[in-house]
Design a protein around this motif. Structure first.
Motif, PDB file in Angstrom:
ATOM      1  N   GLY A 156       0.256  -1.804   0.425  1.00 33.03           N
ATOM      2  CA  GLY A 156      -0.188  -0.086  -0.603  1.00 33.03           C
ATOM      3  C   GLY A 156       1.138   1.415  -0.174  1.00 33.03           C
ATOM      4  O   GLY A 156       0.013   2.528  -0.341  1.00 33.03           O
ATOM      5  N   MET A 157       2.828   1.591  -0.093  1.00 29.00           N
ATOM      6  CA  MET A 157       3.016   2.473   0.357  1.00 29.00           C
ATOM      7  C   MET A 157       3.499   2.615  -0.990  1.00 29.00           C
ATOM      8  O   MET A 157       3.798   1.703  -1.918  1.00 29.00           O
ATOM      9  CB  MET A 157       4.006   2.216   0.980  1.00 29.00           C
ATOM     10  N   ALA A 158       3.448   4.150  -1.491  1.00 31.02           N
ATOM     11  CA  ALA A 158       4.142   4.413  -3.086  1.00 31.02           C
ATOM     12  C   ALA A 158       5.211   4.510  -3.374  1.00 31.02           C
ATOM     13  O   ALA A 158       6.023   4.579  -2.094  1.00 31.02           O
ATOM     14  CB  ALA A 158       3.179   5.898  -3.387  1.00 31.02           C
ATOM     15  N   GLN A 159       5.656   3.956  -4.139  1.00 30.66           N
ATOM     16  CA  GLN A 159       7.278   4.256  -4.050  1.00 30.66           C
ATOM     17  C   GLN A 159       7.669   5.592  -5.320  1.00 30.66           C
ATOM     18  O   GLN A 159       6.783   5.850  -5.610  1.00 30.66           O
ATOM     19  CB  GLN A 159       7.771   2.884  -5.180  1.00 30.66           C
ATOM     20  N   ILE A 160       8.593   6.257  -4.464  1.00 27.68           N
ATOM     21  CA  ILE A 160       9.007   7.342  -4.658  1.00 27.68           C
ATOM     22  C   ILE A 160      10.210   7.194  -5.627  1.00 27.68           C
ATOM     23  O   ILE A 160      11.369   6.660  -5.787  1.00 27.68           O
ATOM     24  CB  ILE A 160       9.859   8.463  -3.328  1.00 27.68           C
ATOM     25  N   VAL A 161      10.423   7.744  -6.976  1.00 25.12           N
ATOM     26  CA  VAL A 161      11.189   7.580  -7.967  1.00 25.12           C
ATOM     27  C   VAL A 161      11.701   8.949  -7.959  1.00 25.12           C
ATOM     28  O   VAL A 161      11.518  10.118  -8.303  1.00 25.12           O
ATOM     29  CB  VAL A 161      10.609   7.296  -9.206  1.00 25.12           C
ATOM     30  N   LYS A 162      12.969   8.453  -8.007  1.00 26.81           N
ATOM     31  CA  LYS A 162      14.101  10.171  -7.892  1.00 26.81           C
ATOM     32  C   LYS A 162      14.824   9.423  -9.147  1.00 26.81           C
ATOM     33  O   LYS A 162      14.775   8.361  -9.842  1.00 26.81           O
ATOM     34  CB  LYS A 162      15.332  10.303  -6.689  1.00 26.81           C
ATOM     35  N   ARG A 163      15.212  10.974  -9.945  1.00 26.55           N
ATOM     36  CA  ARG A 163      15.157  11.221 -11.042  1.00 26.55           C
ATOM     37  C   ARG A 163      16.409  12.524 -11.057  1.00 26.55           C
ATOM     38  O   ARG A 163      17.257  13.360 -10.712  1.00 26.55           O
ATOM     39  CB  ARG A 163      14.408  11.613 -12.095  1.00 26.55           C
ATOM     40  N   ALA A 164      17.559  12.513 -11.938  1.00 26.62           N
ATOM     41  CA  ALA A 164      18.340  13.653 -12.017  1.00 26.62           C
ATOM     42  C   ALA A 164      18.381  13.686 -13.426  1.00 26.62           C
ATOM     43  O   ALA A 164      18.439  13.313 -14.068  1.00 26.62           O
ATOM     44  CB  ALA A 164      19.478  12.440 -11.155  1.00 26.62           C
ATOM     45  N   TYR A 165      18.549  15.233 -14.168  1.00 27.98           N
ATOM     46  CA  TYR A 165      19.223  15.508 -15.300  1.00 27.98           C
ATOM     47  C   TYR A 165      20.457  16.521 -15.240  1.00 27.98           C
ATOM     48  O   TYR A 165      20.280  17.184 -14.452  1.00 27.98           O
ATOM     49  CB  TYR A 165      17.848  16.431 -16.132  1.00 27.98           C
ATOM     50  N   LYS A 166      21.377  16.021 -16.378  1.00 30.61           N
ATOM     51  CA  LYS A 166      22.337  16.559 -16.630  1.00 30.61           C
ATOM     52  C   LYS A 166      22.108  17.658 -17.606  1.00 30.61           C
ATOM     53  O   LYS A 166      21.026  17.357 -18.868  1.00 30.61           O
ATOM     54  CB  LYS A 166      23.619  15.654 -16.804  1.00 30.61           C
TER      55      LYS A 166
END
Length: 59
Positions: free
Chosen positions: A3-13
């Motif tokens: 039931g917990m949402a997963q956090i997605v981290k993204r990085a951009y250059k």
């Protein structure tokens, strides 16, 4: 855990290539910023001790 949402981290250059006029303006701006940053940590001229913790300058 269910039931917990997963956090997605993204990085951009990003990279940009300024034209000569923009490059000179950026160099001037960063030079001023560096001067202000370095002088912010130093005591005022003629002062034997650094600024008080409350921000007052010594006389």
């Amino acid at each position: 855990m269910p039931g917990m949402a997963q956090i997605v981290k993204r990085a951009y250059k990003y990279r940009f290539y300024p034209i000569p006029e923009q490059a000179s303006q950026l160099a001037r701006t960063f030079g001023c910023v560096r001067l202000c940053w370095q002088s912010a940590g130093s005591p005022p001229p003629g002062c034997a001790r650094p600024a008080a913790p409350c921000g007052r300058r010594c006389r």
